[in-house]
Design a protein around this motif. Structure first.
Motif, mmCIF file in Angstrom:
data_model
loop_
_atom_site.group_PDB
_atom_site.id
_atom_site.type_symbol
_atom_site.label_atom_id
_atom_site.label_comp_id
_atom_site.label_asym_id
_atom_site.label_seq_id
_atom_site.Cartn_x
_atom_site.Cartn_y
_atom_site.Cartn_z
ATOM 1 N N UNK A 22 3.554 4.434 7.839
ATOM 2 C CA UNK A 22 3.306 2.528 7.217
ATOM 3 C C UNK A 22 3.494 2.553 5.641
ATOM 4 N N UNK A 23 3.316 3.827 4.898
ATOM 5 C CA UNK A 23 3.328 3.755 3.154
ATOM 6 C C UNK A 23 5.837 3.564 3.269
ATOM 7 N N UNK A 24 6.207 4.074 4.056
ATOM 8 C CA UNK A 24 7.773 3.410 4.268
ATOM 9 C C UNK A 24 8.023 2.037 4.343
ATOM 10 N N UNK A 25 6.897 1.630 4.953
ATOM 11 C CA UNK A 25 7.323 -0.242 5.851
ATOM 12 C C UNK A 25 6.878 -0.966 4.455
ATOM 13 N N UNK A 26 5.592 -0.185 3.674
ATOM 14 C CA UNK A 26 4.929 -1.158 2.124
ATOM 15 C C UNK A 26 6.199 -0.799 1.382
ATOM 16 N N UNK A 27 6.422 0.545 1.035
ATOM 17 C CA UNK A 27 7.523 0.355 0.078
ATOM 18 C C UNK A 27 9.095 -0.615 0.105
ATOM 19 N N UNK A 28 9.126 -0.702 1.255
ATOM 20 C CA UNK A 28 9.906 -1.425 1.905
ATOM 21 C C UNK A 28 10.108 -3.009 1.082
ATOM 22 N N UNK A 29 8.707 -3.339 1.706
ATOM 23 C CA UNK A 29 8.131 -4.296 0.763
ATOM 24 C C UNK A 29 8.344 -4.327 -0.205
ATOM 25 N N UNK A 30 7.824 -3.998 -0.766
ATOM 26 C CA UNK A 30 7.504 -3.513 -2.862
ATOM 27 C C UNK A 30 9.147 -3.605 -3.129
ATOM 28 N N UNK A 51 0.938 6.862 -4.831
ATOM 29 C CA UNK A 51 2.416 6.765 -4.155
ATOM 30 C C UNK A 51 3.364 6.182 -4.201
ATOM 31 N N UNK A 52 3.366 4.636 -4.320
ATOM 32 C CA UNK A 52 3.906 3.545 -3.838
ATOM 33 C C UNK A 52 4.701 3.081 -5.604
ATOM 34 N N UNK A 53 5.853 3.114 -5.124
ATOM 35 C CA UNK A 53 6.580 2.610 -6.399
ATOM 36 C C UNK A 53 7.464 0.884 -6.897
ATOM 37 N N UNK A 54 7.220 1.095 -8.406
ATOM 38 C CA UNK A 54 7.284 -0.588 -7.788
ATOM 39 C C UNK A 54 8.342 -0.378 -9.482
ATOM 40 N N UNK A 90 -0.825 -7.066 -16.227
ATOM 41 C CA UNK A 90 0.689 -8.243 -15.924
ATOM 42 C C UNK A 90 0.495 -7.874 -14.266
ATOM 43 N N UNK A 91 0.420 -7.269 -13.909
ATOM 44 C CA UNK A 91 -0.006 -7.123 -12.261
ATOM 45 C C UNK A 91 -0.856 -5.484 -11.803
ATOM 46 N N UNK A 92 -1.622 -5.838 -10.639
ATOM 47 C CA UNK A 92 -2.055 -5.334 -10.042
ATOM 48 C C UNK A 92 -2.411 -4.268 -8.312
ATOM 49 N N UNK A 93 -2.034 -3.056 -8.582
ATOM 50 C CA UNK A 93 -1.551 -2.601 -6.961
ATOM 51 C C UNK A 93 -3.317 -2.495 -6.195
ATOM 52 N N UNK A 94 -3.682 -3.037 -5.078
ATOM 53 C CA UNK A 94 -4.922 -2.415 -4.435
ATOM 54 C C UNK A 94 -4.264 -2.223 -3.165
ATOM 55 N N UNK A 95 -4.303 -0.431 -2.934
ATOM 56 C CA UNK A 95 -3.481 -0.471 -1.801
ATOM 57 C C UNK A 95 -4.758 0.699 -0.878
ATOM 58 N N UNK A 96 -5.093 -0.741 0.315
ATOM 59 C CA UNK A 96 -6.576 -0.054 1.122
ATOM 60 C C UNK A 96 -7.914 0.561 0.062
ATOM 61 N N UNK A 97 -7.734 -0.228 -0.748
ATOM 62 C CA UNK A 97 -9.301 -0.312 -2.371
ATOM 63 C C UNK A 97 -10.324 -0.376 -1.379
ATOM 64 N N UNK A 98 -9.907 -1.774 -0.960
ATOM 65 C CA UNK A 98 -10.853 -2.791 -0.637
ATOM 66 C C UNK A 98 -11.687 -2.380 0.614
ATOM 67 N N UNK A 99 -10.931 -0.965 1.263
ATOM 68 C CA UNK A 99 -11.261 -0.925 3.289
ATOM 69 C C UNK A 99 -12.372 0.350 2.542
ATOM 70 N N UNK A 100 -12.351 1.132 1.331
ATOM 71 C CA UNK A 100 -12.580 1.700 1.434
ATOM 72 C C UNK A 100 -14.217 1.822 -0.144
#
Length: 238
Positions: A22-30, A51-54, A90-100
């Motif tokens: 899943x992390x690999x697929x998300x990184x490709x989309x980012x 762990x995800x990069x922009x 300017x930007x914010x990344x919420x990776x599964x933060x809302x789920x927990x």
């Protein structure tokens, strides 16, 4: 208001079922969306987002904020009470933060305040009506996932974002079940599944942008077609 964790927030993607994939697929989309992002300050919340990069974006620096201590964290704070001035991000990344979180709407509200106008928000989450939601009923996977009632459906999340003044720019669905992987080749699965059966995707990712419009519309000044004063209307006194 402080948020209460519904389950232990994972510190690595490996702690989630098929987390590395899943992390690999998300990184490709980012990586596809990143070139269109620009600004000065990027906020990543919790370890999964860190762990995800922009790096391919035009954002100069990033800050990693954690609700609980973990390696690589720059700042520890509660996501429902962010220590940032309004309009400073300017930007914010919420990776599964809302789920927990017990208060996902409060986190979105704090994010909306901290973001500047036209700021970017990236949210990833588990789809409760997919294999991820069904896995919550299995004892072997229950502890590795958030509770089912705390997973936000992508349609519900988009409604919340629109109420807060966000415009959904992009959306994608990832992490399809192995049945879909065997039934369709990778190229057709990537094209057809997100469009025609997104509910089968275990994970979704949404790119939204904060919009602000004036309450009072500015009227355009148009030139008067016929002049009010015509030649010969004014007379001089004798």
């Amino acid at each position: 208001m402080k948020s209460a964790s519904t389950a232990q927030i994972p510190e690595r993607w490996q702690q989630l079922p098929r987390g590395c994939q899943v992390a690999e697929q998300l990184q490709l989309r980012l990586d596809e969306w990143a070139p269109g992002l620009f600004g000065f300050n990027l906020l990543k919340i919790d370890a999964l987002g860190a762990a995800l990069s922009l790096d391919k974006s035009r954002i100069r620096q990033s800050v990693v904020m954690g609700q609980f201590p973990f390696d690589g964290m720059d700042l520890q704070a509660d996501a429902t009470a962010m220590p940032f001035a309004p309009g400073s991000l300017d930007a914010c990344l919420l990776a599964h933060v809302l789920d927990y979180s017990e208060h996902p709407h409060a986190i979105l509200r704090e994010t909306e305040i901290a973001l500047r106008d036209d700021g970017w928000l990236i949210v990833t989450g588990f789809n409760p009506y997919s294999s991820a939601g069904l896995a919550c009923a299995l004892p072997a996977l229950r502890r590795r996932l958030p509770r089912w009632r705390h997973m936000l459906a992508p349609g519900r999340l988009e409604d919340w974002l629109k109420l807060l003044g966000f415009e959904v720019i992009e959306r994608d669905y990832l992490g399809f079940t192995r049945v879909m992987q065997f039934a369709l080749p990778g190229r057709w699965r990537g094209r057809l599944c997100p469009r025609f059966c997104p509910s089968l995707a275990a994970v979704y990712i949404i790119l939204a942008r904060k919009r602000r419009f004036p309450l009072t519309p500015i009227r355009e000044l148009k030139p008067v077609r016929n002049a009010l004063a015509q030649p010969g209307m004014a007379r001089q006194r004798e």
